[in-house]
Design a protein around this motif. Structure first.
Motif: not given
Length: 275
Positions: A64-72, A130-136
């Motif tokens: 039920g949670g959501t995990l996010v990380m930067p993929a810049h 975003h080509p430079q500061v995407s998030f996964a």
């Protein structure tokens, strides 16, 4: 840190189970929307490496949670701005004309560390455009967080960071400090200070299937005062501190952090950039 150093510095191997328990002890709970900034080497030796860390984070927040990380991918940028290292000016046009366009599946992250680079390739993980500061992102709100990420004002109110804010998400600094805390960039867009200005950036993207070099407007973001800002926020008592594996770690509500940072920047940033 080498793998040998990690082994010699660890009393026991970190595992998915032990890391998930450490995360729970610091306050990570099932159902959270959690953006994570991390350093694998700070954790000590991990059985399974970054894969085990990803599994531990997902176990801690549950389905039920959501995990996010930067993929810049900061290398998909205008070569005229490159400093570490710079490239000859006569190369600039060639680079702009030939650099492959951003591909959410193929383009690797740059400077994000082993854990986000592993995470972005996991089945079921979505990555913003975003080509430079995407998030996964993975989990319940992954599509909401990643589905719209405009080129201009890339970390502002239309970015994945703002969607995490809307969801009253949390920030986990796993063995890193506030200098890595991208949520503070959202505050930069919302705050006013004398030196704030608009800059023009460029990147290679696909436009209706054709590769093009495009330019877009953004603001002059600056991480230089983020550690000082983070210390000021911690002094309010709103940060939970603990250890995950061997890594000193911090957990905080993103909304409280951003709101505090907006006021702090307005009060402490100057036109010269000195604080």
């Amino acid at each position: 840190m080498s793998e040998l150093d990690a082994i010699q510095g660890s009393e026991h191997p970190n595992t998915v189970k032990s890391l998930a328990a450490d995360l729970a002890a610091i306050g990570v709970q099932p159902g959270m929307t959690l953006i994570v900034h991390s350093s694998l080497s700070k954790l000590g030796w991990v059985a399974g490496g970054p894969v085990a860390v990803v599994y531990a984070l997902e176990r801690a927040i549950g389905h039920g949670g959501t995990l996010v990380m930067p993929a810049h991918s900061s290398d998909l940028s205008d070569p005229s701005e490159w400093q570490n290292p710079p490239v000859p000016e006569v190369w600039w046009d060639v680079i702009r004309d030939t650099m492959p366009a951003y591909d959410p599946d193929l383009t690797p992250s740059r400077g994000m560390g082993a854990i986000p680079e592993c995470f972005r390739k996991q089945r079921g993980v979505l990555r913003s455009s975003h080509p430079q500061v995407s998030f996964a992102a993975w989990g319940k709100h992954a599509e909401t967080i990643t589905r719209a990420h405009p080129l201009a004002n890339s970390l502002g109110d239309e970015s994945p960071l703002a969607r995490i804010y809307d969801l009253d998400g949390w920030v986990l600094l796993l063995g890193v400090g506030h200098g890595n805390n991208t949520s503070l960039h959202l505050a930069e867009y919302r705050a006013a200070w004398p030196g704030k200005s608009v800059v023009t950036l460029g990147a290679p993207v696909l436009v209706e299937g054709d590769q093009q070099w495009v330019t877009f407007e953004d603001i002059n973001i600056d991480t230089g005062d983020f550690p000082m800002l983070g210390e000021a926020f911690a002094a309010t008592g709103a940060v939970r501190a603990g250890t995950v594996g061997r890594a000193p770690s911090l957990l905080m509500r993103q909304r409280a952090l951003v709101d505090f940072a907006v006021e702090w920047m307005a009060a402490n940033r100057t036109a010269s950039g000195e604080n």
